[in-house]
Scaffold this motif. Structure first.
Motif, PDB file in Angstrom:
ATOM      1  N   GLY A 143       0.799  -1.212   0.000  1.00  0.00           N
ATOM      2  CA  GLY A 143       0.000   0.000   0.000  1.00  0.00           C
ATOM      3  C   GLY A 143       0.834   1.265   0.000  1.00  0.00           C
ATOM      4  O   GLY A 143       2.049   1.249  -0.241  1.00  0.00           O
ATOM      5  N   VAL A 144       0.196   2.387   0.306  1.00  0.00           N
ATOM      6  CA  VAL A 144       0.843   3.695   0.216  1.00  0.00           C
ATOM      7  C   VAL A 144       1.247   4.181   1.604  1.00  0.00           C
ATOM      8  O   VAL A 144       0.676   3.778   2.621  1.00  0.00           O
ATOM      9  N   LEU A 183      -3.490   1.175   3.071  1.00  0.00           N
ATOM     10  CA  LEU A 183      -2.399   1.938   3.666  1.00  0.00           C
ATOM     11  C   LEU A 183      -1.304   1.002   4.179  1.00  0.00           C
ATOM     12  O   LEU A 183      -1.580  -0.044   4.760  1.00  0.00           O
ATOM     13  N   ARG A 184      -0.079   1.448   3.968  1.00  0.00           N
ATOM     14  CA  ARG A 184       1.060   0.747   4.561  1.00  0.00           C
ATOM     15  C   ARG A 184       1.486   1.395   5.868  1.00  0.00           C
ATOM     16  O   ARG A 184       1.823   0.718   6.830  1.00  0.00           O
ATOM     17  N   ALA A 185       1.460   2.733   5.887  1.00  0.00           N
ATOM     18  CA  ALA A 185       1.825   3.462   7.101  1.00  0.00           C
ATOM     19  C   ALA A 185       1.374   4.905   6.968  1.00  0.00           C
ATOM     20  O   ALA A 185       1.277   5.445   5.863  1.00  0.00           O
ATOM     21  N   VAL A 186       1.101   5.525   8.109  1.00  0.00           N
ATOM     22  CA  VAL A 186       0.753   6.944   8.173  1.00  0.00           C
ATOM     23  C   VAL A 186       1.648   7.584   9.222  1.00  0.00           C
ATOM     24  O   VAL A 186       1.734   7.084  10.354  1.00  0.00           O
ATOM     25  N   PHE A 228      -5.733   6.051  21.793  1.00  0.00           N
ATOM     26  CA  PHE A 228      -7.163   6.101  22.120  1.00  0.00           C
ATOM     27  C   PHE A 228      -8.003   5.455  21.019  1.00  0.00           C
ATOM     28  O   PHE A 228      -9.028   4.831  21.286  1.00  0.00           O
ATOM     29  N   ASN A 229      -7.576   5.600  19.762  1.00  0.00           N
ATOM     30  CA  ASN A 229      -8.301   5.039  18.621  1.00  0.00           C
ATOM     31  C   ASN A 229      -7.788   3.664  18.203  1.00  0.00           C
ATOM     32  O   ASN A 229      -8.301   3.096  17.229  1.00  0.00           O
ATOM     33  N   GLU A 230      -6.748   3.179  18.873  1.00  0.00           N
ATOM     34  CA  GLU A 230      -6.196   1.842  18.616  1.00  0.00           C
ATOM     35  C   GLU A 230      -5.760   1.686  17.158  1.00  0.00           C
ATOM     36  O   GLU A 230      -6.092   0.709  16.485  1.00  0.00           O
ATOM     37  N   VAL A 231      -5.018   2.668  16.666  1.00  0.00           N
ATOM     38  CA  VAL A 231      -4.494   2.619  15.293  1.00  0.00           C
ATOM     39  C   VAL A 231      -2.977   2.699  15.291  1.00  0.00           C
ATOM     40  O   VAL A 231      -2.372   3.127  14.309  1.00  0.00           O
ATOM     41  N   GLY A 232      -2.351   2.291  16.391  1.00  0.00           N
ATOM     42  CA  GLY A 232      -0.898   2.362  16.482  1.00  0.00           C
ATOM     43  C   GLY A 232      -0.177   1.489  15.479  1.00  0.00           C
ATOM     44  O   GLY A 232       0.991   1.729  15.172  1.00  0.00           O
ATOM     45  N   HIS A 233      -0.859   0.462  14.960  1.00  0.00           N
ATOM     46  CA  HIS A 233      -0.222  -0.399  13.966  1.00  0.00           C
ATOM     47  C   HIS A 233      -0.111   0.281  12.602  1.00  0.00           C
ATOM     48  O   HIS A 233       0.653  -0.168  11.736  1.00  0.00           O
TER      49      HIS A 233
END
Length: 599
Positions: free
Chosen positions: A106-107, A130-133, A152-157
């Motif tokens: 991904g991007v 997505l690959r990473a943000v 808080f949103n559990e998007v650390g991965h």
């Protein structure tokens, strides 16, 4: 809601704000500001980036899965009377990329100035493939808050916070040959310092300028020395069709000029590295402009960049304008020849009102949008109703974009044409019908409600206004012999305009009642105050408004500030309202005469 398990205990005064699929912890002290009016900005960005990723991954055999999207072939009709456009159904056996999952092919997205991290979190929770943000900011307080919101949103991965100078971060990724696929830039003020790094480190660039109209005043002649220092976006030394100092509000054509100035600046900087841009969507909305551009590398194409830029000659009297390309490209079979442009396209004075011209630019002279790509975004929105909170407005604005004449750079407005000759303003349908009867094309613009975008020459526009003035005559005896109105109305029209309303004069987006423009959602919904380097915020805008607004009213209420000297007519004895006139100074107390000698 138990927030302690996700991002630590909530601090005093903190609240949770929901937008899209994301929720962020927001300090009520405004350490990192949040403007709910820009939800349209963020929704539009998610929609556009999703379609860009769909195009990128489809070439790799990967299909993206957007929640709620219908699994059927999506077709949308071009409102500008073009061909139907849509997305082909995915072949069987393709791999799928889902929202919230890491796609190894991904991007990578960089939100260079992330503040609270809301936009990056929304990417992770709403955009597939997505690959990473990377959510970056130069404020330690902002990065601390971002880290809490990511947890808080559990998007650390998917999302990582970064504390760095955005320019250095982009340069570093470019040097390591690991550039970002998408860079989102949303600076508070001038974007000039970020553009050089951004055009090198991305293949898809999203750029916002908040307060575009007021900020780009640095490009005008009132502050010519401040332009290279503050903005350096391609100097525009003219007032063009704005008399900002003379009018309470600027004329709306400045919005589309702001888009073209920033696109010129992006292309100019990209050319330094054998790169060039291709705008996919350029929007002027509310108090900001937003451009979505592809950045390509190609030495041969860069040679044609001069032919894509232009200067504009604008009459200071009647507002007519002519474009002057900076270069010329001619084809010879499969080869192209590049040469300097010839000109100028105007004489020493305006042929219509005999006033002088002012020179503006350089600016982007090519189309602002890729209509095929805009149709893809519209098609995806149509197959996924209710995906965004501002979806109705997105569909309305993009529908207007598809209706615009892409080969006409600027536009006129009905109120400006009417005010030039001091006559009543015709209705939008009447004026559009007159142009269509005369054989010209005409469209609206998403940047202005009463815009007239047409391929008709200025002479035809003034002929139509002359015919309208015959129906609604002005008092010509009051016109000065040197005024633009006098010169324009003293010429007999060669075109006999018909104001009979035609069916095709009303655009489809207007017939359908689409939500195309912003309505005041709340008080003081403009740009928020600038954040400080340490993460705080500058003086409250409300305090500034109290300090600078209603000064005359305050002076009238304050008896100590009243002017105590009589007016000139009162002194001469000719003032008709002597009783109501400004009071004279109170006479000084005189000494009382007595017969007793002084002590």
């Amino acid at each position: 809601m138990d927030t302690g398990s996700c991002a630590g205990p909530m601090k005093t005064g903190e609240t949770v704000i929901m937008e899209g699929k994301a929720k962020i912890i927001f300090p009520s002290a405004n350490e990192v500001f949040y403007n709910p009016v820009q939800e349209f900005n963020r929704d539009l960005t998610c929609a556009v980036i999703t379609e860009f990723i769909r195009l990128q991954l489809s070439a790799k055999g990967i299909q993206i899965a957007v929640p709620g999207e219908e699994k059927v072939e999506k077709v949308v009709v071009d409102l500008s009377e073009g061909e139907e456009a849509g997305s082909e159904p995915a072949p069987e056996g393709e791999r799928a990329a889902a929202v919230g999952e890491v796609c190894k092919e991904g991007v990578r997205i960089l939100e260079a100035l992330a503040a609270s991290g809301l936009r990056s979190i929304r990417f992770a929770k709403e955009v597939p493939g997505l690959r990473a943000v990377v959510a970056n900011d130069f404020s330690s307080k902002a990065v601390e808050l971002m880290a809490r919101n990511i947890q808080f949103n559990e998007v650390g991965h998917l999302v990582t916070s970064s504390l760095a100078d955005a320019r250095m971060l982009m340069y570093q990724q470019k040097a390591e040959k690991h550039p970002f696929d998408i860079i989102d830039l949303d600076p508070y003020g001038s974007p000039a310092t970020f553009l050089d790094a951004a055009v090198q480190a991305a293949c898809f660039l999203v750029l916002s300028i908040r307060g575009a109209v007021t900020s780009l005043l640095h490009l005008r002649s009132e502050a010519p020395s401040g332009c290279p220092r503050l903005w350096n976006l391609g100097r525009d030394p003219s007032r063009l069709d704005f008399r900002i100092l003379e009018q309470a509000a600027p004329r709306p054509r400045f919005h589309t000029q702001a888009l073209r100035i920033i696109l010129h600046s992006l292309d100019q900087r990209a050319n330094c590295y054998q790169r060039y841009i291709m705008p996919l969507l350029s929007v002027s909305a509310d108090f900001y402009i937003r451009v979505f551009v592809r950045v390509f590398t190609g030495q041969a194409t860069v040679k044609a960049s001069a032919s894509k830029q232009a200067l504009v000659y604008n009459c200071v009297g009647c507002g007519t304008h002519r474009f002057q390309r900076l270069g010329k490209m001619t084809s010879h079979g499969s080869n192209f020849k590049y040469s300097a442009a010839s000109g100028p396209p105007v004489g020493p004075s305006c042929e219509h009102c005999h006033q002088r011209h002012q020179l503006g630019g350089p600016m982007w002279a090519e189309p602002l949008h890729d209509l095929a790509f805009v149709q893809r975004v519209l098609s995806a929105l149509g197959s996924n109703p209710g995906r965004f909170g501002t979806q109705d407005r997105i569909q309305g604005v993009l529908s207007m974009v598809t209706e615009e004449l892409s080969d006409v750079p600027l536009y006129y407005t009905l109120d400006c044409l009417s005010s030039t000759i001091h006559c009543n303003t015709p209705s939008l349908l009447q004026f559009r019908s007159a142009l269509l009867h005369a054989g010209y094309r005409v469209s609206l613009s998403h940047a202005c409600k009463n815009a007239i975008k047409t391929d008709a020459p200025p002479s035809a526009l003034w002929d139509i206004m002359r015919c309208w003035e015959r129906i609604h005559p002005v008092k010509r005896e009051r016109l000065s012999d040197t005024s633009p109105a006098f010169h324009i109305l003293s010429v007999e029209p060669t075109l006999q305009a018909s104001f009979t309303i035609r069916e095709d004069a009303n655009p489809k987006s207007r017939k359908q009642g689409l939500k195309r423009f912003q309505e005041n959602p709340e008080a003081y919904w403009g740009p928020k105050a600038r954040a400080k380097a340490g993460g705080g915020i500058s003086t409250s805008l409300q305090d500034k408004r109290k300090l600078h607004q209603n000064k005359r009213k305050e002076r009238a209420e304050d008896g100590d500030r009243l002017k105590n000297t009589p007016c000139k007519r009162l002194k001469e004895g000719s003032c008709a309202g002597a009783e109501k006139c400004c009071p004279s100074p109170e006479p000084a107390p005189q000494a009382v005469k007595t017969d007793s000698p002084p002590p």
